[in-house]
Design an enzyme around this catalytic site. Structure first.
Site, short mmCIF file in Angstrom:
data_model
loop_
_atom_site.label_atom_id
_atom_site.label_comp_id
_atom_site.label_asym_id
_atom_site.label_seq_id
_atom_site.Cartn_x
_atom_site.Cartn_y
_atom_site.Cartn_z
N HIS A 114 0.81 -1.12 0.09
CA HIS A 114 -0.03 -0.12 0.09
C HIS A 114 0.80 1.15 -0.19
O HIS A 114 1.78 1.36 0.69
CB HIS A 114 -0.84 0.01 1.13
CG HIS A 114 -2.16 1.03 1.05
ND1 HIS A 114 -1.94 2.23 1.26
CD2 HIS A 114 -3.25 0.62 0.59
CE1 HIS A 114 -3.11 2.86 1.07
NE2 HIS A 114 -4.08 1.75 0.46
N ASP B 274 -7.70 -5.46 0.43
CA ASP B 274 -8.19 -6.55 -0.68
C ASP B 274 -7.91 -7.92 -0.62
O ASP B 274 -8.47 -8.80 -1.23
CB ASP B 274 -7.96 -6.17 -2.21
CG ASP B 274 -8.48 -4.79 -2.57
OD1 ASP B 274 -9.72 -4.68 -2.47
OD2 ASP B 274 -7.90 -3.87 -3.09
#
Ligand code: CMC
Length: 432
Positions: free
Chosen positions: A310, A367
């Site tokens: 991320h 996710d």
């Protein structure tokens, strides 16, 4: 939205000349060098391809501390929203208006969502025109934009904003369900005013005219949590897209339609689908976990560990932590034995023990486990990113509003450093 407080100056020396730039501080101590006058004063711009070091705006909506894994909507931690089982509808209100709704506001908003759930009858006809195997994200983006041809949103105050926002939030759900029904050749199912936001979506997706679908409480609770955790994430790719479009004074539906397109990519919301496809491939090919890890580490392979990494979180993604537990709880309550869950956990464990991931501070993101939940709920793979889009809609709406409410807002218009051909003359066709 208060302007950030100036707390000092930074000095920048260019060609022997020292320029003073204001240093500003946000409400959580985040510091930035304000370069908004830099070009006017020095002729220089800053270069930051991918915007990793660029604060593109000042915002009151969502706070992330990537080092400590903190995510708060309007100051409320997502762990708190999750534990207290905040509904998606009240979370949407929180994001849009800055505080949780009182009873009257919540009831009114819920009624507006119910009253505005059905699509214009002529809009329903559009679903017949898309190919049955067309990706539902393409359909969703087109249909949200098409909404602007049926209801031109004229937003001039909080009331007109609320109606447009309720219409959009309610109808993204109806569009999602209708695109699914069209893809499997079943008739569209109309919304029911007596159902909650989440149960209504499941009803429109899974009921058939001769059989009403009754989701379990655990199922609707898990989907509500999924939506709450996806509701906003400050200046991610799709939200920045929405703000960019909003800054040109484009309408709410046009801006959110662009947000859906940005979200579709596999590096953003599309990753939830890619994670499951990756796990399915590993399972089908019988590839060992160390082999997968080696493939991912080999840059030439072009393989990434989907659902990992991320831009902002450098320690852990708090959404992933909550969703991992929620996946465990849901599968247990539904007595579902999904082999992809232990496989995902094994992969996570192996990655977190590997220097490649440790050095780069790569952790499971939102996710990584969300798809396991969606699978257990019977949501087809193609619809995973659509579910993300429904969840992210309140954040997009809130960010659109913030841009529109700001009287000082200028159009978003970054600059560039040109590296192409210098001055050239046009050559006649016969001489090329
Ligand atoms: N697998 C393997 N290596 C990775 C991964 C990954 N998933 N993510 C980052 N890296 C490597 C990257 O190659 C780079 O290596 P090096 O330093 O040797 O060049 C290093 O880690 C730093 O990564 P980065 O390229 O600076 O990361 P970024 O901030 O540009 O990209 C990301 C962030 C999320 C796009 C990226 O981590 C990624 O592609 N992850 C997989 C896709 C994914 O799960 N996306 C969902 C993101 S969370 C929800 C959302 O935003 O929608």
């Amino acid at each position: 939205m208060a302007a950030p407080t100036p707390v000092g100056t930074a000095k920048l020396e260019i060609d022997g000349v020292v320029h003073e730039l204001p240093v500003v501080i946000g409400s959580q101590g985040e510091r930035a060098i304000d370069i908004s006058r830099l070009r006017a004063e020095t002729g220089y711009i800053t270069l930051d391809d991918g915007y990793g070091n660029t604060g593109s705006c000042v915002s009151d909506i969502t706070y992330i501390d990537g080092e400590n894994g903190i995510l708060r909507y309007r100051g409320i931690a997502i762990e708190d929203l999750a534990e207290k089982r905040s509904s998606f509808v009240e979370t949407a209100w929180l994001l849009m208006f800055g505080k949780l709704p009182n009873e009257e506001e919540r009831t009114r908003f819920a009624a507006l969502l119910s009253d505005n759930a059905a699509l214009h009858h002529d809009m329903n006809k559009h679903f017949d025109a898309f190919p049955a195997n067309g990706h539902p994200m393409a359909i969703m983006s087109s249909m949200i934009n098409a909404m602007g041809t049926f209801h031109r949103p004229r937003i001039v105050d909080d009331e007109t904003f609320l109606l447009a926002a309720a219409r959009l939030l309610s109808r993204v759900r109806s569009i999602a369900a209708a695109s699914y029904k069209a893809s499997i050749g079943e008739p569209l199912i109309y919304p029911r005013p007596d159902l909650s936001y989440v149960r209504n979506l499941l009803h429109m997706m899974f009921s058939v005219p001769y059989n009403e679908f009754e989701p379990s409480h655990e199922a609707s609770r898990a989907l509500n949590l999924f939506f709450v955790l996806h509701a906003d994430h400050e200046q991610n790719c799709s939200t920045s897209t929405v703000r960019m479009v909003a800054s040109s004074k484009a309408n709410l539906y046009a801006a959110c339609s662009a947000g859906v397109s940005a979200l579709w990519g596999p590096l953003h919301g599309g990753a939830n689908m890619e994670v499951i496809q990756m796990l399915q491939r590993i399972q089908a090919d019988g590839t060992s976990i160390p082999d997968i890890i080696n493939q991912v580490k080999d840059k030439k392979s072009g393989v990434k560990l989907m659902g990992f990494g991320h831009r902002v979180y450098r320690n852990f993604d708090p959404r992933a932590k909550i969703l991992k537990k929620a996946a465990d709880d849901l599968l247990e309550s539904m007595h579902v034995n999904d082999p992809l869950l232990p496989l995902a956990k094994e992969l996570e464990e192996a990655a977190l023990a590997d220097d490649y991931f440790v050095e780069r501070k790569l952790y499971p993101n939102v996710d990584f486990y969300s798809g396991i939940i969606l699978r257990a709920l019977g949501i087809p793979l193609d619809m995973f990113t659509v579910m993300f889009a429904i969840g992210r809609t309140p954040g997009w709406i809130a960010n659109w509003k913030e841009v529109n409410d700001n009287p000082e807002q200028r159009i978003y218009r970054p600059r560039q450093i040109y590296t192409g051909a210098p001055d050239q003359l046009w050559v006649p066709r016969s001489q090329r």
